[in-house]
Enzyme design. Sequence first.
Site, PDB file in Angstrom:
ATOM      1  N   ARG A 240      16.708 -34.527  71.610  1.00  0.00           N
ATOM      2  CA  ARG A 240      17.867 -34.419  72.816  1.00  0.00           C
ATOM      3  C   ARG A 240      18.828 -35.188  72.044  1.00  0.00           C
ATOM      4  O   ARG A 240      18.831 -36.150  71.650  1.00  0.00           O
ATOM      5  CB  ARG A 240      17.259 -34.903  74.006  1.00  0.00           C
ATOM      6  CG  ARG A 240      18.536 -35.101  74.920  1.00  0.00           C
ATOM      7  CD  ARG A 240      18.012 -35.319  76.328  1.00  0.00           C
ATOM      8  NE  ARG A 240      17.788 -34.061  77.025  1.00  0.00           N
ATOM      9  CZ  ARG A 240      18.104 -33.802  78.281  1.00  0.00           C
ATOM     10  NH1 ARG A 240      18.198 -34.873  79.147  1.00  0.00           N
ATOM     11  NH2 ARG A 240      17.956 -32.726  78.708  1.00  0.00           N
TER      12      ARG A 240
ATOM     13  N   GLN B 200       8.685 -36.858  75.928  1.00  0.00           N
ATOM     14  CA  GLN B 200       9.861 -37.132  75.625  1.00  0.00           C
ATOM     15  C   GLN B 200       9.577 -38.819  75.182  1.00  0.00           C
ATOM     16  O   GLN B 200       9.508 -39.614  76.255  1.00  0.00           O
ATOM     17  CB  GLN B 200      10.936 -37.112  76.610  1.00  0.00           C
ATOM     18  CG  GLN B 200      12.497 -37.394  75.866  1.00  0.00           C
ATOM     19  CD  GLN B 200      13.424 -37.653  76.704  1.00  0.00           C
ATOM     20  OE1 GLN B 200      13.412 -38.347  77.617  1.00  0.00           O
ATOM     21  NE2 GLN B 200      14.512 -36.946  76.750  1.00  0.00           N
TER      22      GLN B 200
ATOM     23  N   TYR C  43      20.989 -44.509  74.309  1.00  0.00           N
ATOM     24  CA  TYR C  43      19.978 -45.294  74.053  1.00  0.00           C
ATOM     25  C   TYR C  43      20.103 -45.662  72.466  1.00  0.00           C
ATOM     26  O   TYR C  43      20.808 -45.400  71.999  1.00  0.00           O
ATOM     27  CB  TYR C  43      18.739 -44.733  74.707  1.00  0.00           C
ATOM     28  CG  TYR C  43      18.870 -44.507  76.085  1.00  0.00           C
ATOM     29  CD1 TYR C  43      18.935 -45.593  77.148  1.00  0.00           C
ATOM     30  CD2 TYR C  43      18.787 -43.153  76.711  1.00  0.00           C
ATOM     31  CE1 TYR C  43      19.076 -45.683  78.400  1.00  0.00           C
ATOM     32  CE2 TYR C  43      19.000 -43.177  78.115  1.00  0.00           C
ATOM     33  CZ  TYR C  43      18.923 -44.134  78.900  1.00  0.00           C
ATOM     34  OH  TYR C  43      19.053 -44.012  80.276  1.00  0.00           O
TER      35      TYR C  43
ATOM     36  N   SER D  93      13.576 -30.517  83.024  1.00  0.00           N
ATOM     37  CA  SER D  93      14.394 -31.440  82.123  1.00  0.00           C
ATOM     38  C   SER D  93      13.649 -32.932  82.396  1.00  0.00           C
ATOM     39  O   SER D  93      13.331 -33.113  83.314  1.00  0.00           O
ATOM     40  CB  SER D  93      15.888 -31.248  82.615  1.00  0.00           C
ATOM     41  OG  SER D  93      16.558 -31.679  81.517  1.00  0.00           O
ATOM     42  N   PRO D  94      13.833 -33.589  81.340  1.00  0.00           N
ATOM     43  CA  PRO D  94      13.117 -35.049  81.464  1.00  0.00           C
ATOM     44  C   PRO D  94      13.856 -35.799  82.574  1.00  0.00           C
ATOM     45  O   PRO D  94      15.185 -35.777  82.760  1.00  0.00           O
ATOM     46  CB  PRO D  94      13.576 -35.611  79.975  1.00  0.00           C
ATOM     47  CG  PRO D  94      14.333 -34.611  79.247  1.00  0.00           C
ATOM     48  CD  PRO D  94      14.242 -33.676  79.934  1.00  0.00           C
TER      49      PRO D  94
ATOM     50  N   ARG E 191      17.911 -32.033  88.383  1.00  0.00           N
ATOM     51  CA  ARG E 191      17.902 -32.393  89.564  1.00  0.00           C
ATOM     52  C   ARG E 191      17.462 -31.099  90.587  1.00  0.00           C
ATOM     53  O   ARG E 191      16.734 -31.451  91.634  1.00  0.00           O
ATOM     54  CB  ARG E 191      19.447 -32.892  89.884  1.00  0.00           C
ATOM     55  CG  ARG E 191      19.685 -33.955  89.544  1.00  0.00           C
ATOM     56  CD  ARG E 191      21.237 -34.478  89.512  1.00  0.00           C
ATOM     57  NE  ARG E 191      21.933 -33.487  88.607  1.00  0.00           N
ATOM     58  CZ  ARG E 191      23.154 -33.585  88.298  1.00  0.00           C
ATOM     59  NH1 ARG E 191      24.078 -34.537  88.793  1.00  0.00           N
ATOM     60  NH2 ARG E 191      23.918 -32.983  87.376  1.00  0.00           N
TER      61      ARG E 191
END
Length: 767
Positions: free
Chosen positions: A622, A493, A574, A415-416, A717
């Site tokens: 996303r 991304q 964002y 994952s980013p 993670r």
Amino acid sequence: MKIACVGAGPAGLYFAITMKLRDPAHEIDVFERNPPGVTFGWGVVFSDLTVDNITRNDPVSAKILTDEFAHWDDIDVHFKGETVTSGGHGFIGIGRKRLLEILQDRARGLGARLHFEAECDPADPKWRQYDLVIASDGINSRFRDAEAEAFGVDVDERRNKFVWLGTGKVFDAFTFAFEESEHGWIWAHAYRFAEDCSTFIVECSEATWKSFGFDRMDQSEAITVCEKLFVKYLGGHRLISNAAHLRGSAAWLNFRRIKCERWSSGNVILLGDAAHTAHFSIGSGTKLALEDAIKLADVLNRSGVSLQAALDEYQSERSLEVLKLQNSARNSTEWFETLERYTHFEPLQFAYSLLTRSQRISHENLRLRDREWLETVERWFWKRATEGRSNKTAPPMFAPFKLREMQVENRITVSPMAMYSAADGVPNDFHFVHYGERAIGGAGLLFTEMTCVSPEGRISPGCTGMWNADQLAAWKRIVDFVHANSKAKICLQLGHSGGKGSTKLGWEGNDVPLESGNWQVMSASDVPWSPINQVPKPMTRADMEAVREQFVTAVRMGLEAGFDMIELHAAHGYLLSSFITPLQNRRTDEYGGSLDNRLRYPLEVFAAMRAAWPSDRPMSIRISATDWAGEDGITPEESVLIGEAFAREGADLIDVSAGQTWAEQQPVYGRMFQTPFSDRIRNEGRLATMAVGNIYEPDHANSILAAGRADLVALARPHLVDPFWTIRAAAQLDYRDIAIPPQYLNGVAQLARNLKRDAEAAAAMRV
Ligand SMILES: Cc1cc2nc3c(=O)[nH]c(=O)nc-3n(C[C@H](O)[C@H](O)[C@H](O)COP(=O)(O)OP(=O)(O)OC[C@H]3O[C@@H](n4cnc5c(N)ncnc54)[C@H](O)[C@@H]3O)c2cc1C
Ligand SMILES: Cc1cc2nc3c(=O)[nH]c(=O)nc-3n(C[C@H](O)[C@H](O)[C@H](O)COP(=O)(O)O)c2cc1C
């Protein structure tokens, strides 16, 4: 002690038995409104574990019960004309009436006084004569409701309608029969509980129920309709109700989930369904009632413990157990409430989804129960994943997946993750090693961190960018390494930080403004992220056009750098996310207000990027599927509309994240906690999705994929501590067909041998 039990259901009777066993001197009166032998419902099921508990508590009643239990292993799922049978489930069932007879005899035998046809009124002064009044009066407890505030009662009335019927048809397996009718889907949960009798619960949505006209039918008419609907399963047998002559029971019900903050008030103690309910589809209410009774009797008979301390222990221990079951029950209840989401599945996947609905049973649990059946599912999955080319029996996570002309080797993605380690947006040797190592670690697809389209679009001074030639060259070096040394595909991304920009490096303080050198941030509206963040400048149309062109330029540079895929980051608060969430978007122009308006600018950016990206390469989006803000934020219904809107603009994959869109969010964390959003978008919107969020075991990934809850599974993670997560999973699952860097072959072979030996030793210990 002098004790009154209100209600002679399993809870009240078993408590009387257990108290008498602990100390025969207790005086116990059990009051029941119905005559003996008259009760609602039919058979109940138990697990083997419950049997162990009741055997330890009272071997005498347990022996009678176990001698009479009906046992079965198989589950049959009838769906779209097919029957899918899986084994190894191990159920035990008994008639409710017989269970109560056995408990009544045992309670009487131990000296408890049973009073039938005795309606109890909480206002009756006679309760004051008792040391304790046990409110074991079931789901509609009058004693609980009389003091609802003191007990902190929370009732959640569920959406579906159900009726608990019986039949003379003997089902050999636990049977789920789904029928599609002109009024919608309707289904039965049926199981044998005696030599000659089965439970037959009919369930459907409220809309279907009304469309059938069940709300206007009396019970016998409704039964005739159900008999016709399920005729092929009933084999000529009738359906029977035993609710008509009962006080306090209705035929069709909505299940009521009960929770209580406190389980005692004054001398009244809640027990069994009066204190809590789970859901009939996970068959555990009787088990909880019996286990409550054991625990309460234990603490009340412990010498040297005050009554308050005893009750505190009773509640704290039992409420934990109840909470676990209520969580599973909620998943199971919701699965049946949203059944139509899954009716496009083929029967095998539908059955898999049904079996894993509560998340208590996983892929590997199913393998232990019925290896052959699970392997059928795995073969089916691989066949579909390869359009019929492969007949492999292997875990779903290793199956390939195609997006446009890009094929990923397996379903695991990195994952980013922002590394906050660049200077002037240029990736450096840290990034080269970081991405390189994760690419050779076995994941099929690797996402870059949010790479920003302009200096002002960065979150922090450490973010990577894609607006100049140095950045392009550095990214190209990474992409070339990934392609030359692994089978992984790499996705760029792209994002813009919006109002959450101009902040410190992640580990110096999340979303905390810089000490110095801050730049002006912009967002959909002038809503600051938090009181310490800047008030952003609302974007003008000129700003929108400039930023859109920055995204397009970055896409073109991404192509030059050789990326396989582009993702637009429109989540986590964002810039683009600030347009989508109503919590940040306060605009009154055509970019604010309705969801369509709020999506207008993010869709414009996406469409422009799509136009600049080759049509044979995929793009993803996303999103935050919820703001974790209830009705004030993005709702799960809207998340499907958002996914659909981007898909119409050419998004091939919806990367379903959640939250981080406002500072006051109230997330509900847990294992795989965001996967339900992916499930909904995938199956209601019929879109390809990627699930992410606290997915950390290979078993999680396989369960999610086989149940059709996502097409790809992203881990963030876990990849920070283990770049080789996918190769390790392959070793653990004894899957050989994965690309391993030749330099590391020896190590992986050794790991696989060790893991196999450890697993065999653990299995031998269990035997
Ligand atoms: C459709 C359905 C299927 C189920 N299937 C299963 C299953 O397979 N396995 C399982 O473990 N559980 C199952 N359950 C749950 C199970 O029935 C209950 O959880 C269990 O009976 C709880 O026991 P209890 O003693 O707390 O309450 P109850 O069994 O409801 O007993 C309460 C008793 O109190 C009496 N009463 C109520 N008010 C008064 C009053 N004012 N005065 C006097 N008497 C009163 C009632 O008549 C009743 O006899 C199912 C429930 C439903 C609705
Ligand atoms: C250090 C770190 C940095 C992150 N940076 C990004 C990012 O740049 N872009 C993004 O979309 N998500 C980012 N995320 C969110 C992750 O991609 C992922 O959605 C989230 O961590 C939940 O997955 P997990 O439970 O597997 O970690 C980041 C997460 C972490 C832990």
